[in-house]
Design a protein around this motif. Structure first.
Motif, PDB file in Angstrom:
ATOM      1  N   GLY A 165       0.805  -1.219   0.000  1.00 23.01           N
ATOM      2  CA  GLY A 165       0.000   0.000   0.000  1.00 23.01           C
ATOM      3  C   GLY A 165       0.833   1.261   0.000  1.00 23.01           C
ATOM      4  N   ASP A 166       2.126   1.129   0.290  1.00 15.51           N
ATOM      5  CA  ASP A 166       2.997   2.309   0.329  1.00 15.51           C
ATOM      6  C   ASP A 166       3.699   2.504  -1.022  1.00 15.51           C
ATOM      7  OD1 ASP A 166       2.376   2.568   3.001  1.00 15.51           O
ATOM      8  OD2 ASP A 166       4.192   1.529   3.690  1.00 15.51           O
ATOM      9  N   GLU A 167       3.940   3.765  -1.346  1.00 11.37           N
ATOM     10  CA  GLU A 167       4.705   4.092  -2.547  1.00 11.37           C
ATOM     11  C   GLU A 167       6.064   4.674  -2.151  1.00 11.37           C
ATOM     12  OE1 GLU A 167       2.267   6.679  -4.961  1.00 11.37           O
ATOM     13  OE2 GLU A 167       0.799   5.083  -5.341  1.00 11.37           O
ATOM     14  N   LYS A 224      -0.183   8.112  -0.751  1.00  8.54           N
ATOM     15  CA  LYS A 224       0.434   6.826  -0.370  1.00  8.54           C
ATOM     16  C   LYS A 224       1.943   6.902  -0.277  1.00  8.54           C
ATOM     17  CE  LYS A 224      -3.075   3.985  -2.689  1.00  8.54           C
ATOM     18  NZ  LYS A 224      -3.313   3.229  -3.928  1.00  8.54           N
TER      19      LYS A 224
END
Ligand SMILES: *Cc1c(COP(=O)(O)O)cnc(C)c1O
Length: 374
Positions: A76-78, A124
């Motif tokens: 879910g993280d960028e 994100k």
């Protein structure tokens, strides 16, 4: 075909390495769990980077992976990453299940272009992963400013830039965590190895615990987390300690080699040479040149001509956005980072080992000029 051979790089190994490894062996301290060389190498290298803590690991790749795990960056993280790099930088983000977002390059330093970061930030985005390529530091002030504005972590991939300076500050101590590699061809080596450098004591403890299977404190076998085995051995640290004693000597040698190349190859409009921005001390890990002008499309021919003369060279990296494994998954497209593509296709590096002779540098340059003039 020439019988002469000039290798791209050979490490500077001597009696010091042998003696320290023999000491470690004699003490029976061969693993990654105990031995005097591990804390010694960690402390001296971290201090060199103006950091309070060093956490030795098994490679540059595991250093990057562990840094992301330590900061709990995951699904879910960028993460914004320089597209032009060793793909280990991207793999580390992917091991954590996070999504890498490639950033295009500056045409002169080859590093990520900080002016492109803002447009890629979303709700994100958790971190910026900069890469100090070929020994030239990234322009860190704008990176740190953007990170502060958006509350992002900054991780520095310093695998090619031990000792490089940005405005007088060592790389690896400017962002939140620095990640180094000590692979055989890096500025200093442990054969295989890596290190995290950082100032945050809590993160250093967490990284140290995670790299050794995350054993528990009171009850060792009640694990604190899903740990890794990313330990550097004390034998490798013994080599690292010996290499550390030569780090400035090696950097001086690399800068002298770069000057010699510049003197012999400068002023041509068909060959782009490495730069050193006013804010930088470039440690010139490898002397990366780019065919340009009338020779822009002739890299393969030029490298082939060098090989015929026994002069080794290596192509530049191919950026993330040109890798079929990622394009086929629909994550990127070849046209996402046009500058990085161009640099990736035109660049190649010349022999840059710290022990190369003046005579060999002359020979490399003569061979290269001949190939360019063909
Ligand atoms: C070498 C390198 C790595 C990987 O280091 P290893 O020790 O080979 O795992 C990562 N990033 C960059 C920029 C590198 O040059």
């Amino acid at each position: 075909m020439s019988t002469r051979r000039v290798p791209v790089s050979q490490p500077l190994l001597g009696a010091e390495e042998t003696n320290h490894v023999n000491n470690a062996l004699a003490q029976g301290a061969i693993s990654g769990f105990f031995g005097d060389y591990l804390p010694m190498f960690e402390q001296e290298f971290a201090a060199y980077c103006d950091c309070a803590h060093g956490v030795a690991v098994s490679s540059g790749t595991t250093a990057l992976h562990l840094a992301l795990a330590t900061l709990s960056i995951g699904p879910g993280d960028e993460v914004l990453v320089a597209s032009l790099t060793n793909m280990a930088t991207f793999f580390a983000v992917l091991y954590q299940g996070a999504h890498p977002v490639p950033i295009d390059s500056e045409a002169d330093t080859l590093n990520l272009d900080p002016s492109l970061l803002r447009a890629k930030i979303t709700s994100k985005t958790k971190a910026i992963l900069v890469v100090h390529l070929f020994g030239h530091p990234v322009d860190m002030d704008p990176v740190m400013e953007i990170a502060r504005e958006h509350n992002l972590y900054v991780i520095e991939d310093c695998a090619e830039a031990h000792g490089a300076l940005y405005k007088g500050r060592k790389v690896g101590g400017i962002g939140d965590i620095g990640c180094f590699s000590f692979y055989a061809n890096k500025v200093i080596t442990t054969g295989e190895g890596g290190m995290l450098t950082l100032n945050n004591a809590e993160w250093a403890d967490r990284a140290r615990n995670l790299k050794g299977l995350a054993f528990g404190d009171k009850n060792k076998f009640m694990h604190k987390d899903i740990g890794y085995n990313f330990r550097m051995t004390n034998l490798q640290a013994a080599i690292g300690h010996a290499q550390f004693g030569k780090i400035e000597q090696i950097i001086d040698a690399k800068r002298t080699i770069a000057n010699a190349y510049r003197q012999r190859l400068g002023g041509r409009d068909d060959l782009q040479l490495p730069v050193e921005k006013p804010y930088a001390r470039n440690v010139h890990w490898m002397y990366m040149v780019l065919v340009s002008g009338r020779n822009a499309g002739r890299r393969a021919e030029v490298m082939q001509a060098l090989a015929q003369k026994g002069v080794e060279s290596r192509e530049n990296f191919l950026p993330y956005n040109m890798q079929e494994i990622f394009i086929n998954r629909g994550w990127t497209s070849a046209d996402e980072c046009p500058v990085a593509n161009d640099l990736g296709l035109r660049g190649f590096y010349l022999p840059s080992g710290p022990a190369i002779s003046d005579d060999d540098i002359d020979y490399v340059c003569q061979s290269l000029i001949e190939a360019l003039d063909q």
